[in-house]
Each structure stands twice: as structure tokens, then as C-alpha cells.
Design a protein around this motif. Structure first.
Motif, mmCIF file in Angstrom:
data_model
loop_
_atom_site.group_PDB
_atom_site.id
_atom_site.type_symbol
_atom_site.label_atom_id
_atom_site.label_comp_id
_atom_site.label_asym_id
_atom_site.label_seq_id
_atom_site.Cartn_x
_atom_site.Cartn_y
_atom_site.Cartn_z
ATOM 1 N N CYS A 107 6.798 -10.827 -13.358
ATOM 2 C CA CYS A 107 7.158 -11.427 -12.067
ATOM 3 C C CYS A 107 7.129 -10.401 -10.930
ATOM 4 N N PHE A 108 6.092 -9.561 -10.939
ATOM 5 C CA PHE A 108 5.877 -8.611 -9.839
ATOM 6 C C PHE A 108 4.752 -9.163 -8.960
ATOM 7 N N PRO A 109 4.915 -9.153 -7.641
ATOM 8 C CA PRO A 109 3.830 -9.651 -6.799
ATOM 9 C C PRO A 109 2.708 -8.625 -6.685
ATOM 10 N N MET A 110 1.513 -9.060 -6.974
ATOM 11 C CA MET A 110 0.367 -8.155 -6.942
ATOM 12 C C MET A 110 -0.880 -8.980 -6.656
ATOM 13 N N ILE A 111 -1.827 -8.396 -5.949
ATOM 14 C CA ILE A 111 -3.127 -9.051 -5.765
ATOM 15 C C ILE A 111 -4.211 -8.121 -6.295
ATOM 16 N N PRO A 170 7.652 -14.499 -8.223
ATOM 17 C CA PRO A 170 6.472 -13.691 -7.890
ATOM 18 C C PRO A 170 5.569 -13.473 -9.101
ATOM 19 N N GLY A 171 4.328 -13.081 -8.838
ATOM 20 C CA GLY A 171 3.411 -12.833 -9.940
ATOM 21 C C GLY A 171 2.086 -12.287 -9.451
ATOM 22 N N GLY A 172 1.152 -12.209 -10.364
ATOM 23 C CA GLY A 172 -0.154 -11.647 -10.059
ATOM 24 C C GLY A 172 -1.103 -12.706 -9.520
#
Ligand code: TPP
Ligand code: MG
Length: 578
Positions: A107-111, A170-172
Motif C-alpha cells: 500500500c505504497f503509492p508509486m507510479i 494507496p498502491g502501485g
């Protein structure tokens, strides 16, 4: 300021400004405050990286995309903005994909932004350079995946990616940018208008008043309550509200690994050193941003004891509720809003838990801490884990704002228990998957995003997954001190090949390896430490100087145990061993 690619003379000989895909992507990132890119250059994104740097974006080049991806993922965790990882097509994309899946799981925000090859050729499978249908492959591994085909859609494409990455849980997110897009030209004014500044990308999600009341009623009925803080609570940056809830309630709290330091591990209510007691004996458990996955034995079985247990769960994701056991009081919303509502609902005369429960927890904790203390002070050579970690524990106590990165098996499990944390989001580690390889990527991003010194405590095997990035650390002159717990292998360095053949056992590495010399190869400081005293001096010198440093800490190869603390997860045959 919008950057422009060129100016052309129109038929009417007026000057008309043009822009292109390269610049629109840069402008869209900057407009949304995304000012750092972690990646590896190559076709079709090399020039894009150059231009991004020229336009003031910090572009950090790695030696492998997986490490750049882990860096982006933890940048997302630390900043609540999506971390950006940039890769080339097929192989670079795949290298970054593990990190994207890791970000989604944690649940880490990443693009993940990857260049891709010609659609027309890829879709007919005609064998293009680095041909791959990347969008289709990314989809099951991330929260959302988008492809932009036209320059005028770049603004919307990035806006969608940002919202998907940070809203809700959050997420990838994967963003596919075909090579042709970069060179597409359009009118600069129209381009400027096509960009989107994302407003309120992670809107507050207020919990229902009845859910808050239900949770408080359950909490009031408890005789032996417990609060479990997960890394979702750390991510939320609702530190004051969480502290108020814990302190006002008087309830013992157990921090999960990356939630350590939300309140100091030395806080009188911290039950970290009484984990098995509180899990077994509690009657009401309130989970805050923590999931009942394998790390909490799914909320059932031996770990949780026989006494009936009620769970309250605070999470932004409604589907999380009842995932493993019944949740009698689900509180769905963002952690900050939920915790604030609970604190308000508690009012001015909240009754703290019964004294005998508090006493039981404190006694257990003090006993365990006292039992451990002498082991942490040994000065053995070769070192054991406790002697080496005792030193690092003191160093973090003296430097509480340093960021601790940690991976390995014994090196992880023992460090997690021994090194107390004092501030939020200072401990970052292997996360939900227990993944090896996050070490150097996390260290680089932690230094870059926070400007704080980083101490990376690494098993020798764990380090190997990202070891080449020590060059990256030296190149960018980052204040990272890597300590390698070198026990000659995975778990232990003592296994033997039962056949007596020339190959060593599968868990064993080169004996007496000198990882410190790797750092010297790139101009960093290397040190070989054989005693806790030497280790202490070397780490303190590194933390004082801020120079990239790698310390090879020589650990007794026989000191560790199989799989650290999770040896029970190894499958056993039903057949008796011969
Ligand atoms: C990507 C990945 N591959 C493999 C593993 C399996 N694994 C778990 S811990 C570990 C290494 C443990 O050895 P080390 O880092 O040296 O720590 P030690 O126990 O020796 O202190 C490995 C390979 C994993 N968790 N993740
Ligand atoms: Mg090892």
C-alpha cells in the motif's frame, strides 16, 4: 513555467510556440509536485531523463530498475506522494515490475512509468525492439494501469495515475508511454491547457458516526484491550492524533515493524517486548492501519490464545474487514479522520483499562527487557547478533532522527526486536512479503527524500540483492552507512554439502568475504569490524561524517537460526526423515 520544445513560423509568419510529448510529461510531473525520478536510462527514455534533469527534476540513475523501483515505492511511503520509477521497455519494465507489485502489496503509492515499443508492431507480434504488451502484464500486479497514445492526453493520463496511486488505499500504478508519444508535437498553449493539477488527490474519508460509536462501545467493554499499530498508521502522518488516542485510552499498544517509533518503543504503554502475552491474553484488539495477514497469524490460532477475542479495525479499505476473522466494529475511513473521531468520541472522562491488565503487560515487558540486556552488552569476537545489535541500538537511541533500513533473516528479526525506535517512519524494512533486495533502493530514497542520515542494517545475503547500488550511493554522495552482518551465508554460514562434493551447501557464501572493499572501489569508506567496539566506532564516524560508508561486520557463522524467527513456515514432509 511551461517549457517549450520549439518555435515555428506559421503561414501568417507569426511565431507559434510548439511543445512535445517529452516536455508535456515533464511539465505535468512538475505541475503536480513530482520532482524526483528514480530510474535507469535507455531507449526510449534517455533523452526524456536528460530533459527532465535540465528542467529541474532530480533524476537519479540506478544500476538496476528493481532498486530504482524500491526507491520509488518507499519515497511514496515517506512522502504520501507517488514515487516515480522510470524504465525502458520490456526487460527494464519487468525489472521494475517486482517493485510495483511490492508497492501495491504494501500500500505504497508509486507510479512505474515505462517506455514501450511500437503498438502496431507489438500488437501483431512482429518482433519489435523490446517487444512486449506491458500494459496487459502490469494490470494484475498493480492498482491501475494506463497507456497514453496522444500528447494531448498526457495531462489526463498522469492525473489518473496520481489519483489511482494515492486515493483510498494507496498502491502501485503503471503508466505506459509508447516511444512515439515522446516526439509528438502540439501547440504549446493547447498543451498547457491540457495539463491537470490534481486537486485533493487523497480526499479525507470521514468514518460514519455510528461506526465510531460502535467501536468505542466495544472498547469500553474491554477488560484487556490492545491497540495494534500497522504501517498504514505510519503512512497516514496522523502522529499527534494517534498519540492522543493511545495516551488518552491508556491501552497498551503493539507496533508492527514499520509502525515502530510512531510512539517511542520506550513509551510506558508500549507492549512490543510483551508481544506473545498481549496477543494471547487480550480480549479486545483495535487494529489501526494493520492487516490480519500472516504477520499477525491471521488473527487466529495458537498465537492468539483460546480466550474469545473481539476485533475493531480501522482501515481505509472496506474490503479489508472480515478478511480473516470477524470484525465486530469496522471503522472505515482514512486513519487521521478515524482516529480523530475516536478521540473526540472518548470525551473527557474515559476510563483507562483495569490496573491488573496494565500491570501484567508491564511486568512481562520489563522481565523480557531485563533478560535481554546482558546479551546486548557482550563484546565477543567474532560477534554474535546481540553484541553487534546492542551497539546499533545505542547509536539509534543517540541519533533518533536517523532512518534505519533493515533486511535479512536473523539480521532482520533480531534488529526489529532489539533496536528501539523513537520517531515515526524511521524504520523501513522488508514489509508484507519479507522481500530481500529493498536495502540500497530504500537507503537511497530515504536519504534523498528526507535529507536525514541512513543506517542500513543488512544480512550479507540480503545486501547482495542490491549491492551494486553502493556505486549509486557514492555517486550521489549520500549520507548512507551500510552495516553488513556477514555470517558467510543465508541464516548461517555453517551448512555442509552432504555429498562431500566440491560445491558448498546452497545457503553458504565465500568465507571471510570483505564487502567493505566494494565501497572503496567507488570512493566510499570501507571498514572491517570484528568486535562490537570497532563496530560502534566505525558507525559513529560514518554518521558524523555523512560519507558513504560500508562496514563489514564479522558475525559468527554459527550464530543465526534457520529462517530467523519464521522457521515454522518451512514445509515439513509428512514422511519421517531417514
Ligand atoms: C526476493 C527474495 N528472495 C529470497 C528470499 C528468501 N530469503 C529470506 S531471508 C534470506 C536471506 C537471509 O540471509 P541474510 O540476509 O544473510 O540474513 P541472516 O539470517 O544470515 O542474518 C533469503 C534469501 C526472500 N525473502 N526474498
Ligand atoms: Mg547472512
Amino acid at each position: 513555467m511551461l517549457t517549450t520544445a520549439n518555435k515555428v513560423e506559421t503561414a501568417a509568419s507569426e511565431e507559434r510556440e510548439l511543445t512535445d510529448g517529452f516536455h508535456l510529461i515533464i511539465d505535468a510531473l512538475k505541475l503536480n509536485g513530482l520532482d524526483t525520478i528514480y530510474g535507469v536510462p535507455g531507449i526510449p527514455i534517455t533523452d526524456f531523463g536528460r530533459m527532465a534533469q535540465a528542467e529541474g527534476i532530480r533524476v537519479l540513475s540506478f544500476r538496476h530498475e528493481q532498486n530504482a523501483g524500491y526507491a520509488a515505492s518507499i519515497a511514496g511511503f515517506l512522502t504520501k506522494k507517488p514515487g516515480i520509477c522510470l524504465t525502458v521497455s520490456a526487460p527494464g519494465f519487468l525489472n521494475g515490475l517486482t517493485a510495483l507489485a511490492h508497492a501495491t502489496t504494501n500500500c505504497f503509492p508509486m507510479i512505474l512509468i515505462s517506455g514501450s515499443s511500437e503498438r502496431e508492431i507489438v500488437d501483431l507480434q512482429q518482433g519489435d525492439y523490446e517487444e512486449m504488451d506491458q500494459l496487459a502484464i502490469a494490470k494484475p500486479l498493480c492498482k491501475a494501469a494506463f497507456r497514453v497514445l496522444h500528447a494531448q492526453d498526457i495531462g489526463i493520463g498522469l492525473a489518473r495515475a496520481i489519483r489511482a496511486a494515492i486515493s483510498g488505499r494507496p498502491g502501485g500504478v503503471y503508466l505506459d508511454l509508447p516511444a512515439k508519444l515522446f516526439g509528438q508535437v502540439m501547440d504549446a498553449e493547447a498543451g498547457r491547457k491540457s495539463l491537470v493539477k490534481v486537486i485533493d488527490a487523497a480526499p479525507a474519508q470521514i468514518p460514519a458516526p455510528e461506526a465510531v460509536k460502535r467501536a468505542l462501545d466495544v472498547l469500553k467493554s474491554a477488560k484487556k484491550p490492545l491497540i495494534i499499530l500497522g504501517k498504514g498508521a505510519a503512512y497516514a502522518q496522523a502522529d499527534d492524533a494517534i498519540r492522543s488516542l493511545v495516551e488518552k485510552s491508556g491501552i497498551p499498544f503493539l507496533p508492527m515493524s514499520m509502525a515502530k517509533g510512531l510512539l517511542p518503543d520506550t513509551h510506558p504503554q508500549c507492549a512490543g517486548a510483551a508481544r506473545s502475552t498481549v496477543l494471547k491474553d487480550s480480549d479486545v484488539v483495535m487494529l489501526i492501519g494493520a492487516r490480519l495477514n500472516w504477520l499477525l497469524s491471521h488473527g487466529k490460532g495458537k498465537t492468539w490464545g483460546d480466550a474469545p477475542k473481539k476485533f475493531i479495525q480501522i482501515d481505509i479499505e472496506p474490503k479489508e474487514m472480515d478478511s480473516n476473522v470477524e470484525i465486530v466494529a469496522p471503522v472505515v475511513g482514512d486513519i487521521g479522520s478515524c482516529v480523530t473521531a475516536l478521540v473526540q468520541g472518548m470525551g473527557g472522562n474515559w476510563t483507562v483499562p483495569p490496573a491488573d491488565w496494565i500491570k501484567t503487560v508491564q511486568t512481562k515487558r520489563d522481565d523480557n527487557v531485563a533478560k535481554m540486556a546482558p546479551r546486548l552488552m557482550n563484546n565477543n569476537s567474532p560477534m554474535d547478533y546481540h553484541g553487534a545489535l546492542g551497539v546499533l541500538r545505542t547509536i539509534i537511541k543517540e541519533r533518533p532522527d536517523a532512518i534505519l533500513v533493515n533486511e535479512g533473516a536473523n539480521t532482520l528479526d533480531l534488529a526489529r526486536g532489539i533496536i528501539d525506535m523513537y520517531q515515526p517512519r524511521k524504520r523501513i524494512d522488508v514489509g508484507t512479503w519479507g522481500i530481500m533486495g529493498i536495502g540500497m533502493g530504500y537507503s537511497i530514497a530515504a536519504a534523498v527524500e528526507t535529507g536525514k542520515p541512513v543506517l542500513a542494517v543488512e544480512g550479507d545475503s540480503a545486501f547482495g540483492f542490491s549491492g551494486m547500488e553502493v556505486e549509486t550511493i557514492c555517486r550521489y554522495k549520500l549520507p548512507v552507512c551500510v552495516v553488513i552482518f556477514n555470517n558467510d551465508g543465508i541464516y548461517r554460514g555453517t551448512d555442509v554439502n552432504p555429498t562431500g562434493g566440491p560445491d558448498v551447501a546452497p545457503t553458504v557464501f565465500v568465507k571471510g568475504a570483505r564487502y567493505d572493499r566494494m565501497m572503496e572501489a567507488f570512493g566510499g569508506v570501507g571498514f572491517n569490524a570484528t568486535t562490537p567496539d570497532e563496530l560502534k566506532r566505525a558507525v559513529n564516524a560514518a554518521m558524523d561524517s555523512g560519507k558513504p560508508t560500508l562496514i563489514n561486520a564479522v558475525i559468527d557463522p554459527a550464530a543465526g537460526s534457520e529462517s530467523g524467527r519464521i522457521g515454522n513456515l518451512n514445509p515439513q514432509s509428512a514422511l519421517k526423515k531417514k
